[in-house]
Write a protein that holds these residues in place. Structure first.
Motif, mmCIF file in Angstrom:
data_model
loop_
_atom_site.group_PDB
_atom_site.id
_atom_site.type_symbol
_atom_site.label_atom_id
_atom_site.label_comp_id
_atom_site.label_asym_id
_atom_site.label_seq_id
_atom_site.Cartn_x
_atom_site.Cartn_y
_atom_site.Cartn_z
ATOM 1 N N ARG A 88 0.806 -1.161 0.045
ATOM 2 C CA ARG A 88 -0.041 0.238 -0.015
ATOM 3 C C ARG A 88 0.744 1.222 -0.014
ATOM 4 O O ARG A 88 0.171 2.379 -1.072
ATOM 5 C CB ARG A 88 -1.095 -0.514 0.936
ATOM 6 N N MET A 89 1.999 1.560 0.573
ATOM 7 C CA MET A 89 2.959 2.369 1.305
ATOM 8 C C MET A 89 3.473 2.982 -0.413
ATOM 9 O O MET A 89 4.161 3.386 -0.493
ATOM 10 C CB MET A 89 3.749 2.466 1.714
ATOM 11 N N LEU A 90 3.134 1.573 -1.191
ATOM 12 C CA LEU A 90 4.322 2.022 -2.518
ATOM 13 C C LEU A 90 3.596 2.648 -3.848
ATOM 14 O O LEU A 90 3.762 3.505 -4.910
ATOM 15 C CB LEU A 90 4.101 0.916 -3.464
ATOM 16 N N LEU A 91 1.910 3.199 -2.869
ATOM 17 C CA LEU A 91 1.371 3.935 -4.294
ATOM 18 C C LEU A 91 2.063 5.884 -4.556
ATOM 19 O O LEU A 91 1.815 5.455 -5.970
ATOM 20 C CB LEU A 91 0.000 3.788 -3.726
ATOM 21 N N PRO A 92 2.699 6.043 -3.248
ATOM 22 C CA PRO A 92 2.808 7.633 -4.180
ATOM 23 C C PRO A 92 3.954 7.478 -4.746
ATOM 24 O O PRO A 92 4.269 8.560 -5.986
ATOM 25 C CB PRO A 92 3.862 7.770 -2.660
ATOM 26 N N LEU A 93 4.266 5.935 -5.494
ATOM 27 C CA LEU A 93 5.381 6.218 -6.934
ATOM 28 C C LEU A 93 4.402 6.219 -7.760
ATOM 29 O O LEU A 93 5.093 5.721 -8.903
ATOM 30 C CB LEU A 93 6.375 5.116 -6.589
ATOM 31 N N PHE A 94 3.211 6.873 -7.996
ATOM 32 C CA PHE A 94 2.368 7.134 -8.813
ATOM 33 C C PHE A 94 2.991 7.813 -9.701
ATOM 34 O O PHE A 94 3.473 6.811 -11.004
ATOM 35 C CB PHE A 94 1.158 7.509 -8.506
ATOM 36 N N PRO A 95 3.979 8.082 -10.061
ATOM 37 C CA PRO A 95 4.612 8.374 -11.606
ATOM 38 C C PRO A 95 5.207 7.791 -12.248
ATOM 39 O O PRO A 95 5.523 8.001 -13.644
ATOM 40 C CB PRO A 95 6.105 9.854 -11.057
ATOM 41 N N LEU A 96 5.445 6.531 -11.594
ATOM 42 C CA LEU A 96 6.025 5.423 -12.511
ATOM 43 C C LEU A 96 5.092 4.666 -13.596
ATOM 44 O O LEU A 96 5.478 4.001 -14.346
ATOM 45 C CB LEU A 96 6.677 4.273 -11.941
#
Length: 402
Positions: free
Chosen positions: A348-356
């Motif tokens: 869930r904490m990977l969502l802020p990497l959305f630019p990828l």
């Protein structure tokens, strides 16, 4: 005849304004997630919150959603709750205040329940996030690629969190808006957005690090005489001011916990309760690596992961994102490696990497490739909801958190 109808329908959709295309795309993705939630709820057995086979609204109001609802009604504890031995217990200080404050305000204005108010805030924030993400992506890609980037973001395996009463939708909306202002060079306008961002979830430290590195990058560019006419002293001063505002804002919530409880370590003590041990930078990644891969490969695994992520940041599709979004991804991942205890919540904490997501869309223009990626994301979303969101007690008690 069917083909002709499909072509006409596609042409009509392409003539819609961009915001309507994004909104419909996002709504369709959330409808798919809702169907997955409802299907999983039919198999939900006994759990700590409600009877078996709950309805949709009860099913999405579990886990941290219950903490946010409790904050709306009861606020934050003072002093910190402890057991007989003086050890700090799980409490509300682990959850940042902006999301529950908005829920409390909406509940007070409308008279609806805290759970309903938080769900409305999360749902609207998710839509706002999709629109802001599209605007951000359009600075680096044409309309079609940006729209596919939003599609990947909206169907990502943990994207179902964007419609439940969690702070993530609000954080992603504010994060995308802050990155958009930074890319446009509107540093002063970004200050209130960054302040709110730092009060939504603990992302202020990596965002301040990104701004600091961006300032140094702009300073070097100016010193080398690159891009004449840009990066004036006034712009650099504004960027430095934004960095300072973000750094101070990142400390506001830990400072508020200290002021309210009288314990300077109130926030960190609360955060580490869920870990079961004190915060030691980097160490949890090696501990988890040893648990998963053994004493030799487990020590090597974090270095391999960091190296692969560094290579990803220098891949051609990611380079096309521009320095701001690449710096954000690098600083946020470094923050996770430095402070995070890797567990099931890490997904869930990977969502802020959305630019990828935009980089994934730029990797190939093939509709087959893009459709396959989105299909795989939806299938993995089923796995995430059934495996982590639905409650199934482990032999030792409890369950893995989503």
């Amino acid at each position: 005849m069917v083909t002709a109808f499909g072509v006409r329908a596609a042409g009509a959709v392409q003539r819609w304004p961009w915001w309507l295309q994004v909104a419909v795309l996002y709504a369709a993705a959330r409808l798919v997630s809702a169907c997955i939630f409802m299907a999983a709820a039919l198999h939900q057995g006994p759990n700590p919150w409600f009877p078996a086979i709950p309805d949709y609204w009860n099913f999405i109001n579990i886990w941290d959603a219950r903490w946010y609802g409790r904050i709306v009604t009861d606020g934050y504890p003072s002093p910190l709750p402890t057991d007989a031995a003086g050890n700090v217990q799980e409490n509300a200080w682990a959850f940042y205040p902006l999301f529950p404050a908005l829920g409390r305000a909406l509940a007070g204005l409308t008279g609806i329940s805290p759970a309903a108010a938080l769900t409305v805030i999360a749902t609207l924030s998710g839509l706002g996030a999709a629109l802001a993400v599209y605007c951000l992506f359009r600075h680096k890609a044409p309309h079609a690629a940006a729209l596919w980037g939003v599609a990947f973001f909206a169907t990502f395996p943990v994207s179902a969190i964007l419609q439940v009463p969690y702070a993530e939708p609000l954080t992603i909306f504010l994060l995308a808006a802050a990155l958009l202002s930074v890319i446009r060079g509107r540093y002063v306008r970004a200050m209130p957005v960054v302040l709110l961002l730092c009060l939504s979830r603990p992302v202020g430290v990596p965002f301040a690090a990104m701004l600091g590195l961006l300032f140094l990058w702009r300073l070097v560019e100016r010193g080398r005489g690159k891009q004449p006419g840009t990066h004036s002293l006034g712009e650099l001063a504004s960027l430095a001011g934004l960095t300072l505002v973000c750094g101070i804002s990142a400390l506001l919530w830990p400072a508020a916990a200290w002021a309210a409880t009288g314990d300077i370590e109130a926030y960190t003590k609360t955060e580490t309760v869920w870990r079961g041990h004190d915060l030691v930078p980097f160490k949890p990644w090696f501990d988890t690596g040893v648990d998963l891969f053994g004493p030799v490969l487990g020590i090597v695994a974090p270095f391999v992961f960091a190296g692969l992520f560094a290579l990803l940041l220098f891949s051609p599709p990611v380079v096309r994102l521009g320095v701001e979004m690449r710096l954000w991804c690098a600083c946020y991942m470094a923050y996770l490696v430095l402070f995070l205890h890797p567990q099931t919540s890490t997904f869930r904490m990977l969502l802020p990497l959305f630019p990828l997501a935009l980089a994934a869309a730029l990797l190939s223009r093939s509709k087959a490739y893009r459709g396959t990626v989105m299909t795989m994301f939806v299938l993995l979303q089923i796995v995430w909801i059934v495996w982590l969101w639905a409650w199934a007690q482990l032999p030792g008690g409890g369950d893995y958190p989503p």
